[in-house]
Design an enzyme around this catalytic site. Structure first.
Site, PDB file in Angstrom:
ATOM      1  N   ASP A  80       0.799  -1.227   0.000  1.00  0.00           N
ATOM      2  CA  ASP A  80       0.000   0.000   0.000  1.00  0.00           C
ATOM      3  C   ASP A  80       0.830   1.274   0.000  1.00  0.00           C
ATOM      4  O   ASP A  80       0.410   2.303  -0.497  1.00  0.00           O
ATOM      5  CB  ASP A  80      -0.962   0.021   1.194  1.00  0.00           C
ATOM      6  CG  ASP A  80      -0.235   0.253   2.510  1.00  0.00           C
ATOM      7  OD1 ASP A  80       0.669  -0.528   2.828  1.00  0.00           O
ATOM      8  OD2 ASP A  80      -0.571   1.218   3.223  1.00  0.00           O
ATOM      9  N   ASP A  83       5.927   0.333   2.989  1.00  0.00           N
ATOM     10  CA  ASP A  83       6.274  -0.918   3.684  1.00  0.00           C
ATOM     11  C   ASP A  83       5.764  -2.103   2.862  1.00  0.00           C
ATOM     12  O   ASP A  83       5.396  -1.943   1.709  1.00  0.00           O
ATOM     13  CB  ASP A  83       5.689  -0.906   5.105  1.00  0.00           C
ATOM     14  CG  ASP A  83       4.199  -0.570   5.095  1.00  0.00           C
ATOM     15  OD1 ASP A  83       3.543  -0.824   4.068  1.00  0.00           O
ATOM     16  OD2 ASP A  83       3.692  -0.060   6.112  1.00  0.00           O
ATOM     17  N   GLU A 479       5.808   9.932   2.868  1.00  0.00           N
ATOM     18  CA  GLU A 479       5.354   8.600   2.453  1.00  0.00           C
ATOM     19  C   GLU A 479       4.235   8.762   1.434  1.00  0.00           C
ATOM     20  O   GLU A 479       3.402   9.657   1.537  1.00  0.00           O
ATOM     21  CB  GLU A 479       4.863   7.778   3.648  1.00  0.00           C
ATOM     22  CG  GLU A 479       4.615   6.319   3.277  1.00  0.00           C
ATOM     23  CD  GLU A 479       4.462   5.401   4.485  1.00  0.00           C
ATOM     24  OE1 GLU A 479       4.656   4.182   4.314  1.00  0.00           O
ATOM     25  OE2 GLU A 479       4.146   5.881   5.595  1.00  0.00           O
TER      26      GLU A 479
END
Length: 516
Positions: A80, A83, A479
């Site tokens: 997603d 990670d 992120e």
């Protein structure tokens, strides 16, 4: 007489030149290039065995034993974010939004030469959902575990973390996850209806079963699976997803039973009760309300106009809140430079979904020859689209930092994205194993830019004052997530078409100027 005619011609020429000047001085972004890049991002996020035509060459095969411990094949799907956990709810929402982008803007995506890539991005997700839906009332919800995964900083190709898989079933249901996965598969079935009817039919079969499962065994998935709570807790519950899934199933099947569900349960499931100012992987009401509004364009739905108009009033509320036209306390906040601002962590996800809904709503207003009526005045389709464009242009660099928040686009973009694979030397270049904490020791804290550019990723973005710090450990801002980029596919395609049209108009203006 001749003199007056000459004056008129000069006046006309000045107007033409002024028009041309306005056209050319407005900051022009290459939306077609942004579209191409946004679709590349999904290839960076692929889990499983990569295909021969993989374009992102710094990635390699990963997660090839996913599901093995549980005796099920869960290889594939998407990571997603930065990670390596495969979370079902955000993955399903990503696929729903990619599919909706293609449904609304198929022609424009095709004109930009990206339809095949868009369909590949969708199919990479739906192939995984087919695998994960192992029986009518069983759906594998997650592979990997966020806690152990976050303890390591490794490339996906080197993963040593737990690949434990978690499922929902009759004893541990999850109506929100089942509903969103049903919506994703139904929307994707529409995308593949003509080009791959057999696959489309298969997706519909799964979508219908998943909807029945979610509707019959009602429970929030994070109540059944505690492991998701810290990462993708279902704060809004499951009622929005059940209505959302039913509406997508109606669109994909034309089965009146699904429409009846959306109409008859509009009140009890909150569809015409909730007025919401965000649209995200968790809360679907605004998207549902817009989709329901669009049914008013067709004569056959007028018998339900009373309920559909109530859905539309809530869709209007969302649009008005984005345009700053609700009462003061009910508008979405903005940064000083005009970016919609919902919350500190990964704010850009709300900007991209808002841009998509505003763009689609602008088309709806134009088609129905209506204006948006808000507490603070009305807005025509041009104003709605213009505001969506302002948000997209901010993303691409029209902001105080002249920073493109779409990685790889333009001369200046985030270089230290919080992403394990991108921040460590490519597996293709160095196959030497990098252990769990080795990545933290050798790569995470580096000042240098990431060795691999995560092209097409939309990062979390700036804070409420338009400030952005490009640091790997600043994960709230650096992120990126798949559901950030997915809605942009449709919006970039729409603006790409408008840009082409503008260039044609400019060419005609130049021809006219030359003829003088």
């Amino acid at each position: 007489m001749e003199e007056k005619k000459t004056q008129r011609q000069h006046h006309h020429l000045l107007l033409l030149l002024l028009t041309f000047n306005i056209f050319t001085t407005a900051s022009a972004f290459n939306y077609s290039d942004a579209l191409t890049k946004s679709l590349l991002y999904f290839e960076s996020q692929r889990s499983g065995r990569l295909p021969y035509n993989q374009r992102v060459t710094w990635r390699d095969h990963s997660g090839l034993t996913d599901g093995l411990e549980q005796g099920v094949d869960l290889v594939g799907g998407y990571y997603d974010a930065g990670d390596h956990v495969k979370f079902g709810l955000p993955m399903a929402f990503t696929v729903t939004m990619l599919s909706w982008s293609v449904i609304e803007y198929r022609q424009q995506i095709a004109a930009a030469g990206e339809l095949e890539h868009a369909m590949e991005a969708i199919k990479w997700g739906t192939d995984y959902f087919i695998k994960a839906h192992t029986s009518p009332n069983v759906l594998w919800a997650e592979v990997g575990d966020g806690d152990t995964d976050h303890y390591c900083w490794q490339r996906p190709e080197d993963m040593t973390t737990s690949r434990q898989a978690y499922k929902i079933d009759e004893k541990n249901p999850g109506s929100d996850l089942a509903g969103e996965t049903a919506a994703a598969m139904a929307a994707a079935a529409l995308v593949f209806k003509k080009s791959n009817p057999h696959y489309s039919h298969l997706l519909l079969h799964h979508a219908q079963q998943l909807f029945e499962f979610g509707d019959k065994y009602r429970e929030k998935y994070d109540g059944s699976l505690g492991v998701v709570k810290s990462y993708y807790a279902s704060v809004s519950g499951f009622k929005d997803e059940l209505l959302w899934a039913a509406l997508w199933l109606y669109k994909a099947t034309d089965n009146e039973e699904y429409l009846k569900y959306v109409i008859n349960k509009a009140h009890s499931l909150g569809g015409i009760g909730w007025a919401i100012t965000e649209f995200s992987w968790d809360v679907k009401y605004a998207g549902l309300q817009l989709l329901a509004s669009k049914l008013l364009l067709e004569e056959e739905h007028m018998k339900h106009s009373h309920i559909l108009e109530l859905y539309k009033s809530k869709a209007d509320y969302y649009m008005c809140s984005c345009l700053n036209k609700n009462t003061a306390t009910k508008n979405v906040e903005r940064t000083p430079a005009g970016l919609l601002y919902v919350r500190q962590w990964n704010n850009m996800q709300y900007v991209s979904t808002a841009s998509f809904l505003l763009t689609v709503y602008s088309d709806f207003l134009e088609t129905s020859n209506q204006k948006l009526s808000c507490h603070g005045g009305t807005a025509g389709h041009e104003e709605v689209l213009s505001f969506a464009k302002s948000q997209i242009d901010y993303i691409l660099g029209s902001n105080p930092l002249n920073m493109s928040y779409l990685v790889g686009y333009g001369p200046k973009y985030p270089r230290r994205v919080h992403h394990r694979g991108a921040s460590v030397e490519s597996y293709r270049e160095n196959k030497g194993f990098i252990g769990c904490t080795q990545g933290y020791d050798n790569w995470y804290g580096r000042e240098e830019p990431n060795p691999n550019v995560l092209v097409g990723a939309l990062v979390g973005g700036p804070d409420c004052k338009d400030n952005f710090v490009d640091r790997r450990d600043n994960y709230m801002q650096t992120e990126a997530c798949t559901y950030n980029t997915a809605p942009l596919v449709g919006v970039f395609a729409k603006f790409s078409e408008l840009e082409v049209q503008k260039n044609v108009d400019q060419g005609q203006t130049l021809d006219l100027v030359a003829s003088y």
